[in-house]
Scaffold this active site. Structure first.
Site, PDB file in Angstrom:
ATOM      1  N   TYR A  32       0.823  -1.245   0.121  1.00 53.15           N
ATOM      2  CA  TYR A  32      -0.122   0.028  -0.002  1.00 53.15           C
ATOM      3  C   TYR A  32       0.911   1.313  -0.031  1.00 53.15           C
ATOM      4  O   TYR A  32       1.940   1.242   0.285  1.00 53.15           O
ATOM      5  CB  TYR A  32      -1.091  -0.075   1.098  1.00 53.15           C
ATOM      6  CG  TYR A  32      -0.086   0.378   2.507  1.00 53.15           C
ATOM      7  CD1 TYR A  32       0.518  -0.689   3.081  1.00 53.15           C
ATOM      8  CD2 TYR A  32      -0.629   1.503   3.051  1.00 53.15           C
ATOM      9  CE1 TYR A  32       1.110  -0.209   4.411  1.00 53.15           C
ATOM     10  CE2 TYR A  32       0.083   1.751   4.276  1.00 53.15           C
ATOM     11  CZ  TYR A  32       0.885   0.966   4.972  1.00 53.15           C
ATOM     12  OH  TYR A  32       1.400   1.239   6.248  1.00 53.15           O
ATOM     13  N   ARG A  63      -6.764 -20.866  -1.639  1.00 55.20           N
ATOM     14  CA  ARG A  63      -5.548 -20.690  -0.524  1.00 55.20           C
ATOM     15  C   ARG A  63      -4.628 -21.696  -0.583  1.00 55.20           C
ATOM     16  O   ARG A  63      -4.785 -22.630  -0.616  1.00 55.20           O
ATOM     17  CB  ARG A  63      -6.342 -20.799   0.813  1.00 55.20           C
ATOM     18  CG  ARG A  63      -5.347 -20.406   1.948  1.00 55.20           C
ATOM     19  CD  ARG A  63      -5.875 -20.440   3.376  1.00 55.20           C
ATOM     20  NE  ARG A  63      -4.863 -20.084   4.363  1.00 55.20           N
ATOM     21  CZ  ARG A  63      -3.997 -20.838   4.773  1.00 55.20           C
ATOM     22  NH1 ARG A  63      -3.689 -22.117   4.343  1.00 55.20           N
ATOM     23  NH2 ARG A  63      -2.788 -20.368   5.607  1.00 55.20           N
ATOM     24  N   HIS A 107      -0.037 -21.109  -0.145  1.00 57.03           N
ATOM     25  CA  HIS A 107       0.978 -20.103  -0.043  1.00 57.03           C
ATOM     26  C   HIS A 107       1.883 -19.937  -1.079  1.00 57.03           C
ATOM     27  O   HIS A 107       2.342 -18.854  -1.232  1.00 57.03           O
ATOM     28  CB  HIS A 107       1.960 -20.647   1.142  1.00 57.03           C
ATOM     29  CG  HIS A 107       1.482 -20.589   2.524  1.00 57.03           C
ATOM     30  ND1 HIS A 107       0.422 -21.514   2.784  1.00 57.03           N
ATOM     31  CD2 HIS A 107       1.714 -19.872   3.646  1.00 57.03           C
ATOM     32  CE1 HIS A 107      -0.103 -21.204   4.100  1.00 57.03           C
ATOM     33  NE2 HIS A 107       1.040 -20.163   4.575  1.00 57.03           N
ATOM     34  N   GLU A 161      12.554   2.593  13.733  1.00 58.43           N
ATOM     35  CA  GLU A 161      11.546   3.401  13.480  1.00 58.43           C
ATOM     36  C   GLU A 161      10.688   3.585  14.432  1.00 58.43           C
ATOM     37  O   GLU A 161      10.702   3.020  15.565  1.00 58.43           O
ATOM     38  CB  GLU A 161      11.025   3.304  11.991  1.00 58.43           C
ATOM     39  CG  GLU A 161      10.505   2.024  11.957  1.00 58.43           C
ATOM     40  CD  GLU A 161      10.109   1.614  10.468  1.00 58.43           C
ATOM     41  OE1 GLU A 161       9.750   2.701   9.586  1.00 58.43           O
ATOM     42  OE2 GLU A 161       9.850   0.439  10.125  1.00 58.43           O
ATOM     43  N   ARG A 172       8.344   4.126  -4.687  1.00 63.21           N
ATOM     44  CA  ARG A 172       8.246   3.032  -3.522  1.00 63.21           C
ATOM     45  C   ARG A 172       7.314   2.056  -3.958  1.00 63.21           C
ATOM     46  O   ARG A 172       7.624   1.016  -3.829  1.00 63.21           O
ATOM     47  CB  ARG A 172       8.201   4.031  -2.194  1.00 63.21           C
ATOM     48  CG  ARG A 172       8.180   2.875  -0.958  1.00 63.21           C
ATOM     49  CD  ARG A 172       8.032   3.558   0.212  1.00 63.21           C
ATOM     50  NE  ARG A 172       6.883   4.273   0.430  1.00 63.21           N
ATOM     51  CZ  ARG A 172       6.631   5.182   1.472  1.00 63.21           C
ATOM     52  NH1 ARG A 172       7.421   5.562   2.586  1.00 63.21           N
ATOM     53  NH2 ARG A 172       5.381   5.726   1.620  1.00 63.21           N
ATOM     54  N   LYS A 189       6.604  -1.972   1.936  1.00 66.99           N
ATOM     55  CA  LYS A 189       5.292  -1.419   2.518  1.00 66.99           C
ATOM     56  C   LYS A 189       4.145  -2.156   2.424  1.00 66.99           C
ATOM     57  O   LYS A 189       3.181  -2.223   1.295  1.00 66.99           O
ATOM     58  CB  LYS A 189       5.119   0.117   2.073  1.00 66.99           C
ATOM     59  CG  LYS A 189       4.134   0.949   2.969  1.00 66.99           C
ATOM     60  CD  LYS A 189       4.112   2.296   2.424  1.00 66.99           C
ATOM     61  CE  LYS A 189       3.321   3.321   3.185  1.00 66.99           C
ATOM     62  NZ  LYS A 189       3.280   3.326   4.605  1.00 66.99           N
TER      63      LYS A 189
END
Ligand code: PDD
Length: 295
Positions: free
Chosen positions: A37, A108, A110, A187, A56, A155
């Site tokens: 995101y 589903r 992985h 951070e 980014r 992110k």
């Protein structure tokens, strides 16, 4: 129950009301947190540092091996449609845009499925800025061990570590949780952290243990323009505790002073426990940048 906003959003090629937007329960974002995101500030209807956010996004997508589903001009067009809608319908000029790309919908498993279309979602909300009181007095933070995974540079929408970290400060009425891994600053739960010591602004070096905020590069530029020394180097806990000033940066906080850390006032000299002079200069510089760097 929280009331959901009824603004316009974009989902997989369609504009629709946010309350009506639905994705499959088999979306890998829902099942695995398999997506990325971005959060972009909008001032006076204009996007701030759009290109840097898109760069980014590209890096995050590459890390997940997801092809960017839209060209940059298309991202811009969709974002502007939503921004204009919120501005025209509700008179909200300063906004916060959220965009998300997940790997898409699949049974589903992985293993990354090949050839499925990514889910693309965009929305915009009124910008919630720090309060005048937070700007005047600074904010309280607490420290905690950084127990998140070692790819904090992506992110990712998998934010459980950040959610758990943020709740530590929320539980004690503080604004952020400042994280340290093996005794070194990384951070905060949703911000980058900078210390000021003897006039030098200093933050940890970029790498896999922290998200490189769009405001990291911006802070460096603002420091250069203002003649303030700027460094990226490992920052041990002692340096955080002995800092003259501590600053948070993020899309929403812009640059925000931390004046209490773990219950103790930040800084030793005259403005101890109050926002310091470097903060004041960087805040002003940031306001100028907003005017000149938005498109
Ligand atoms: N958070 N580090 C983390 C973990 C973050 O989540 C953020 C931003 C930052 C600062 O990055 P930037 O300067 O690009 O906003 C650093 C956003 C605002 C969020 O998740 O809402």
């Amino acid at each position: 129950m929280h009331l959901l906003p009824d603004s316009l959003c974009y989902l997989n090629g369609q504009y629709l009301n946010l309350c009506d937007a639905k994705v499959s329960v088999l979306d890998r974002g829902f099942i695995f947190g398999d997506g990325v995101y971005e959060v972009l500030p909008v001032y006076g209807r204009k996007l701030f540092r759009f290109e840097q956010h898109m760069d980014r996004l590209e890096r995050s997508l590459t890390a997940l091996r997801i092809a960017n589903p839209l060209r940059r001009a298309e991202w811009l067009e969709h974002l502007r449609t939503l921004i204009t809608s919120l501005a025209d319908r509700q008179g909200i000029m300063d906004q916060l845009v959220y965009l998300q790309v997940t790997r898409g919908v699949a049974p589903r498993d992985h293993v990354m499925p090949a050839g499925i279309p990514p889910t693309v979602f965009l929305m915009t909300n009124p910008m919630r800025q720090p309060t005048p009181e937070q700007r005047r007095l600074g904010v309280a933070c607490v420290t905690a061990d950084d127990f998140r995974w070692e790819r904090a540079d992506i992110k990712s929408i998998s934010l459980l570590g950040n959610v758990l970290a943020r709740q530590i400060s929320a539980d004690s009425g503080a604004t952020e949780t400042i994280l340290l891994r093996d005794g070194f600053l990384t951070e905060a739960s949703s911000s980058n952290v900078w210390i000021v010591r003897e006039g030098v602004v200093c933050g940890p070096p970029p790498g896999n243990l922290l998200l490189e905020g769009i405001r990291a590069e911006l802070l460096q530029e603002l420091c250069a323009t203002a003649g303030i020394a700027f460094q990226r180097r490992p920052v041990p806990r002692e340096d955080v505790e002995a800092a003259d000033e501590i600053l948070l940066t993020s899309a929403t906080k812009e640059v925000l002073p931390v004046t209490t850390l773990d219950g103790r006032p930040v800084g030793r000299g005259a403005p101890c426990g109050r926002p310091g002079p470097i903060y004041a200069r960087l805040f002003q510089a940031y306001q100028q940048a907003k005017k000149h760097q938005s498109i």
